[in-house]
Design a protein around this motif. Sequence first.
Motif, mmCIF file in Angstrom:
data_model
loop_
_atom_site.group_PDB
_atom_site.id
_atom_site.type_symbol
_atom_site.label_atom_id
_atom_site.label_comp_id
_atom_site.label_asym_id
_atom_site.label_seq_id
_atom_site.Cartn_x
_atom_site.Cartn_y
_atom_site.Cartn_z
ATOM 1 N N SER A 94 0.793 -1.241 0.000
ATOM 2 C CA SER A 94 0.000 0.000 0.000
ATOM 3 C C SER A 94 0.821 1.285 0.000
ATOM 4 C CB SER A 94 -0.976 0.022 1.186
ATOM 5 O OG SER A 94 -1.863 -1.063 1.115
ATOM 6 N N ARG A 95 2.116 1.215 -0.343
ATOM 7 C CA ARG A 95 2.945 2.421 -0.446
ATOM 8 C C ARG A 95 3.618 2.475 -1.808
ATOM 9 N NH1 ARG A 95 2.842 5.629 3.627
ATOM 10 N NH2 ARG A 95 2.642 4.797 5.712
ATOM 11 N N ILE A 96 3.696 3.672 -2.359
ATOM 12 C CA ILE A 96 4.412 3.850 -3.620
ATOM 13 C C ILE A 96 5.904 3.784 -3.315
ATOM 14 C CG2 ILE A 96 4.895 5.406 -5.550
ATOM 15 C CD1 ILE A 96 2.045 6.521 -5.186
ATOM 16 N N VAL A 97 6.595 2.849 -3.972
ATOM 17 C CA VAL A 97 8.032 2.689 -3.737
ATOM 18 C C VAL A 97 8.858 3.175 -4.919
ATOM 19 C CG1 VAL A 97 7.756 0.826 -2.061
ATOM 20 C CG2 VAL A 97 8.053 0.264 -4.477
ATOM 21 N N GLU A 98 8.213 3.344 -6.086
ATOM 22 C CA GLU A 98 8.975 3.790 -7.253
ATOM 23 C C GLU A 98 8.036 4.374 -8.302
ATOM 24 O OE1 GLU A 98 12.781 1.925 -9.406
ATOM 25 O OE2 GLU A 98 10.998 0.676 -9.600
ATOM 26 N N VAL A 99 8.485 5.466 -8.919
ATOM 27 C CA VAL A 99 7.833 6.067 -10.081
ATOM 28 C C VAL A 99 8.964 6.351 -11.060
ATOM 29 C CG1 VAL A 99 6.461 7.988 -10.971
ATOM 30 C CG2 VAL A 99 6.028 7.133 -8.651
ATOM 31 N N VAL A 100 9.037 5.549 -12.136
ATOM 32 C CA VAL A 100 10.137 5.696 -13.087
ATOM 33 C C VAL A 100 9.615 5.798 -14.512
ATOM 34 C CG1 VAL A 100 11.820 4.509 -11.642
ATOM 35 C CG2 VAL A 100 10.507 3.205 -13.273
ATOM 36 N N GLY A 101 10.316 6.579 -15.311
ATOM 37 C CA GLY A 101 9.994 6.679 -16.726
ATOM 38 C C GLY A 101 10.412 5.403 -17.443
ATOM 39 N N ILE A 102 9.586 4.963 -18.388
ATOM 40 C CA ILE A 102 9.881 3.751 -19.161
ATOM 41 C C ILE A 102 9.531 3.976 -20.624
ATOM 42 C CG2 ILE A 102 9.477 2.155 -17.232
ATOM 43 C CD1 ILE A 102 6.734 1.494 -18.634
ATOM 44 N N GLU A 103 10.038 3.096 -21.462
ATOM 45 C CA GLU A 103 9.606 3.020 -22.856
ATOM 46 C C GLU A 103 8.479 1.992 -22.883
ATOM 47 O OE1 GLU A 103 11.328 1.615 -27.179
ATOM 48 O OE2 GLU A 103 12.743 2.213 -25.630
ATOM 49 N N LEU A 104 7.411 2.279 -23.597
ATOM 50 C CA LEU A 104 6.280 1.352 -23.651
ATOM 51 C C LEU A 104 6.589 0.235 -24.650
ATOM 52 C CD1 LEU A 104 3.517 0.796 -22.434
ATOM 53 C CD2 LEU A 104 2.505 2.014 -24.356
ATOM 54 N N THR A 105 6.969 -0.912 -24.112
ATOM 55 C CA THR A 105 7.306 -2.082 -24.915
ATOM 56 C C THR A 105 6.506 -3.272 -24.387
ATOM 57 O OG1 THR A 105 9.085 -2.793 -23.434
ATOM 58 C CG2 THR A 105 9.686 -1.267 -25.241
ATOM 59 N N GLU A 106 6.518 -4.340 -25.153
ATOM 60 C CA GLU A 106 5.835 -5.555 -24.707
ATOM 61 C C GLU A 106 6.444 -6.054 -23.398
ATOM 62 O OE1 GLU A 106 4.774 -10.075 -26.196
ATOM 63 O OE2 GLU A 106 5.428 -8.601 -27.677
ATOM 64 N N LEU A 107 7.750 -6.006 -23.276
ATOM 65 C CA LEU A 107 8.414 -6.443 -22.046
ATOM 66 C C LEU A 107 7.964 -5.601 -20.847
ATOM 67 C CD1 LEU A 107 10.474 -8.360 -20.742
ATOM 68 C CD2 LEU A 107 12.242 -6.689 -21.324
ATOM 69 N N ALA A 108 7.860 -4.287 -21.031
ATOM 70 C CA ALA A 108 7.411 -3.411 -19.943
ATOM 71 C C ALA A 108 5.983 -3.760 -19.527
ATOM 72 C CB ALA A 108 7.493 -1.948 -20.375
ATOM 73 N N ILE A 109 5.112 -3.980 -20.506
ATOM 74 C CA ILE A 109 3.725 -4.323 -20.189
ATOM 75 C C ILE A 109 3.665 -5.659 -19.451
ATOM 76 C CG2 ILE A 109 1.462 -4.905 -21.151
ATOM 77 C CD1 ILE A 109 2.152 -2.882 -23.442
ATOM 78 N N ARG A 110 4.463 -6.617 -19.878
ATOM 79 C CA ARG A 110 4.480 -7.934 -19.226
ATOM 80 C C ARG A 110 4.991 -7.868 -17.786
ATOM 81 N NH1 ARG A 110 3.262 -12.163 -22.470
ATOM 82 N NH2 ARG A 110 3.332 -11.822 -24.720
ATOM 83 N N SER A 111 5.731 -6.824 -17.443
ATOM 84 C CA SER A 111 6.239 -6.681 -16.080
ATOM 85 C C SER A 111 5.230 -6.000 -15.155
ATOM 86 C CB SER A 111 7.546 -5.889 -16.072
ATOM 87 O OG SER A 111 7.297 -4.518 -16.304
ATOM 88 N N ALA A 112 4.135 -5.495 -15.709
ATOM 89 C CA ALA A 112 3.146 -4.749 -14.931
ATOM 90 C C ALA A 112 1.893 -5.583 -14.679
ATOM 91 C CB ALA A 112 2.771 -3.465 -15.677
ATOM 92 N N ASN A 113 1.095 -5.100 -13.751
ATOM 93 C CA ASN A 113 -0.209 -5.720 -13.499
ATOM 94 C C ASN A 113 -1.297 -5.005 -14.299
ATOM 95 O OD1 ASN A 113 1.334 -5.738 -10.598
ATOM 96 N ND2 ASN A 113 0.342 -7.689 -11.071
ATOM 97 N N TYR A 114 -1.180 -3.680 -14.389
ATOM 98 C CA TYR A 114 -2.205 -2.879 -15.059
ATOM 99 C C TYR A 114 -1.549 -1.831 -15.949
ATOM 100 C CZ TYR A 114 -5.314 -4.935 -11.631
ATOM 101 O OH TYR A 114 -6.016 -5.843 -10.871
ATOM 102 N N ILE A 115 -2.275 -1.450 -16.995
ATOM 103 C CA ILE A 115 -1.834 -0.402 -17.904
ATOM 104 C C ILE A 115 -3.008 0.538 -18.146
ATOM 105 C CG2 ILE A 115 -2.329 -1.807 -19.939
ATOM 106 C CD1 ILE A 115 0.061 -0.395 -21.339
ATOM 107 N N PHE A 116 -2.693 1.802 -18.370
ATOM 108 C CA PHE A 116 -3.737 2.801 -18.596
ATOM 109 C C PHE A 116 -4.636 2.371 -19.762
ATOM 110 C CE2 PHE A 116 -0.238 3.833 -21.229
ATOM 111 C CZ PHE A 116 -0.733 4.449 -22.362
ATOM 112 N N GLU A 117 -5.913 2.628 -19.630
ATOM 113 C CA GLU A 117 -6.918 2.151 -20.577
ATOM 114 C C GLU A 117 -6.705 2.651 -22.004
ATOM 115 O OE1 GLU A 117 -11.311 1.171 -19.345
ATOM 116 O OE2 GLU A 117 -11.051 3.323 -19.681
#
Length: 136
Positions: A94-117
């Motif tokens: 329940s705490r934000i531990v990181e906010v980092v800039g990324i390139e939107l790639t398939e690998l980045a999406i696969r590392s996340a739980n949710y993506i903006f609609e």
Amino acid sequence: MSAFDYFVGKLQCPECGEISPADETTDMQTKIQRNSNMIDLGVGDKVELDQDIESCGYRCYQEHKSNSLKVIESWVCPSCDKPYNFALITIEDSRIVEVVGIELTELAIRSANYIFEECSLMGWHVSIGKVDFREI
């Protein structure tokens, strides 16, 4: 749920190279909290997650466990106004531990739980366990 909050962090624009202030000028709006109040949510801040994150404007790629998850959100550079830059927000216990800039790639999406609609506006089609890019 009509109000929203802002994810904030110092993010480097891939277009102009400027680093944003950690405030709402990046327009990284989110409704991920149960009770949104137009506040800035950055590293160290507590987040009271809504029970249904998909109804908060996100597509699920993989389910999250309890109060820990990763979200990809878009942001606008306050220096050059370039839209659709991307950040990965990591929430643990329940705490934000990181906010980092990324390139939107398939690998980045696969590392996340949710993506903006709105990711589909750029050709990304995401659903549970599936990610696909189509030229638009």
